[in-house]
Design a protein around this motif. Sequence first.
Motif, PDB file in Angstrom:
ATOM      1  N   TYR A 203       1.418   8.496   1.798  1.00 45.18           N
ATOM      2  CA  TYR A 203       0.708   7.714   1.055  1.00 45.18           C
ATOM      3  C   TYR A 203      -0.434   6.666   1.903  1.00 45.18           C
ATOM      4  CZ  TYR A 203       4.222   8.950  -2.464  1.00 45.18           C
ATOM      5  OH  TYR A 203       5.007   9.750  -3.551  1.00 45.18           O
ATOM      6  N   ILE A 236      -4.239  10.503  -9.248  1.00 41.40           N
ATOM      7  CA  ILE A 236      -4.548   9.234  -8.581  1.00 41.40           C
ATOM      8  C   ILE A 236      -6.014   9.460  -8.041  1.00 41.40           C
ATOM      9  CG2 ILE A 236      -3.921   7.753  -6.487  1.00 41.40           C
ATOM     10  CD1 ILE A 236      -1.167   9.204  -6.533  1.00 41.40           C
ATOM     11  N   LYS A 238      -8.144   6.655  -5.519  1.00 43.00           N
ATOM     12  CA  LYS A 238      -8.428   5.468  -4.594  1.00 43.00           C
ATOM     13  C   LYS A 238      -9.719   5.023  -4.035  1.00 43.00           C
ATOM     14  CE  LYS A 238      -3.538   6.346  -2.958  1.00 43.00           C
ATOM     15  NZ  LYS A 238      -2.661   6.578  -1.644  1.00 43.00           N
ATOM     16  N   GLY A 253      -5.938   1.452  -5.869  1.00 40.71           N
ATOM     17  CA  GLY A 253      -5.627   2.547  -6.369  1.00 40.71           C
ATOM     18  C   GLY A 253      -5.130   2.521  -8.023  1.00 40.71           C
ATOM     19  N   SER A 255      -3.544   5.192 -10.832  1.00 44.53           N
ATOM     20  CA  SER A 255      -2.820   6.387 -11.044  1.00 44.53           C
ATOM     21  C   SER A 255      -2.418   6.543 -12.602  1.00 44.53           C
ATOM     22  CB  SER A 255      -1.680   6.568 -10.344  1.00 44.53           C
ATOM     23  OG  SER A 255      -0.633   5.750 -10.151  1.00 44.53           O
TER      24      SER A 255
END
Length: 527
Positions: A203, A236, A238, A253, A255
């Motif tokens: 991540y 997700i 970002k 982020g 999601s």
Amino acid sequence: MMDQASRRLCGTEDNRAALHSGKWLCHESCWNDASKVSIETDHEIDIPCKGGIRLYAVPIRAGAEVIGSLNFGYGQPPQDPQKLQELAEAYGVTAEQLLQLSRSYESIPPFILELAKKNARAAAQVIGDMVLRKRAETELSQSREMLRLIVNNIPQHVFWKDRTLRYLGCNNLFAQAAGVEGPDAIVGKTDFDLAWKETAERYRADDRGVMENKVPKLNFEESQTRPDGSLLWLRISKVPLVGHGGQVIGVLGISEDITERKQMEAQARRLERLAAMGQLLGGLAHEIRNPLFILTGYLQLFREKLLQQEYATLPANLQKIESAAGRMSRITERFLTLAWPYQPRQEPCVVPKMLTQTLEFLGNELMKNQIRVETAIAPDLPPVQADPKQLQEVFLNLMMNALQAMVAAHGRGTLTVSAQLSAVSGQPSASGEGQKGNWVEVRIQDDGPGIDPADKARLFEPFYSTKPPEQGMGLGLWTVRTIVMAMKGTVTCETEVGRGATFIVRLPVAEGGRQQSVPSHQPGEPS
């Protein structure tokens, strides 16, 4: 004294009622004649007062808005007997009291009065600034509260981090997924402190890439471990957080939990795969019948030779029995491999080998439906990074579609399968051109009826199909595209009504992949 005297004339203890009575003369002068006028005109007011002195009023401004007025009285009270008598009658006091009050008044020098007016103007400005600042603080607080409510009520997980990848905040959903008490509890933590610490570095690598490249990473799917150890699937996006001067100060982020959808997709794909397997059951029975006939025949011969005590040829007979049993095992294993649920895994796959195995698996079905196979498979293609079972599912799906289209159109046909190295993926880049690089390109072509342009536009949509319901749920090509996209590849279709269709799958060569030689497939050879 004058203010108290006029207040007594109002005949009420309620100040609000007194103000509206018209008898509170001092306040009438202060408000109606001075402050109200200064507010309405946005100018300073300096006028005589009904009580015999003067009134000075200055407007209070909060930005461009006048919000009030500040005033004070000044000046020498009158000593003229006639004026004193008029005031005494108006205010309900004696002229002697007013004269005594006037004589006790000490005159104030003009420069002191000017200083007092200057201080009044400054005080009005300070009050206005304080009101403006308080309003800004209130608006900011309300804005923050509204933003907090929005972030906490949207059905997505939201987080934001600083440049060092420490959490600056999140919403309630993300806090629950992270296993912390609330959004405030996550501040200062890193991914290594949370439920998904095992995959934290992956991540963080994503976050660093987004910040360093200043390019958003949008709508990708990723698994995550919940605090209870169960698996959570997320879609997700970002984006870099850019501050003043264009400097990246962190990453944001967002999601969405797609766990249920992924489970439904997996179940739907399995049903689609089982539907395809059902169509091949007849071919499977035919393939097993031949080795089964050999097996039972040799077992009967084996028993007769045992009864007659003819042992010399038994080893050869046993070898043939073993060979027939092995062939049956391989046939059923191929079938179960496609039908059984499994956990996908990525590994180097040799495309020519996968195509050969798929053609062998379909051998009986192709022969039964009079489908001739032509191949142009380069034997030395480098491997691609893929899940072998999923890759075979892609090829099987496309070949089965081609077979069904040709059989439905004219009861026979030619299936052309080719594989070669390509320099263009077909995936559009930012400039609109194809991306350059090493790609393995597979073409599966039929000479069926082709695809109508209206149908072609929707080919890869889930649950869209031009076939009868008994031939599938309309998830085949959608599954193909989903699998190929997960492998960072592309799948496209070239077709013309009446001239067949060609499905083109392009997959990136695995890193460090070397070309591998695979024996070319000859249609009709036994598996």
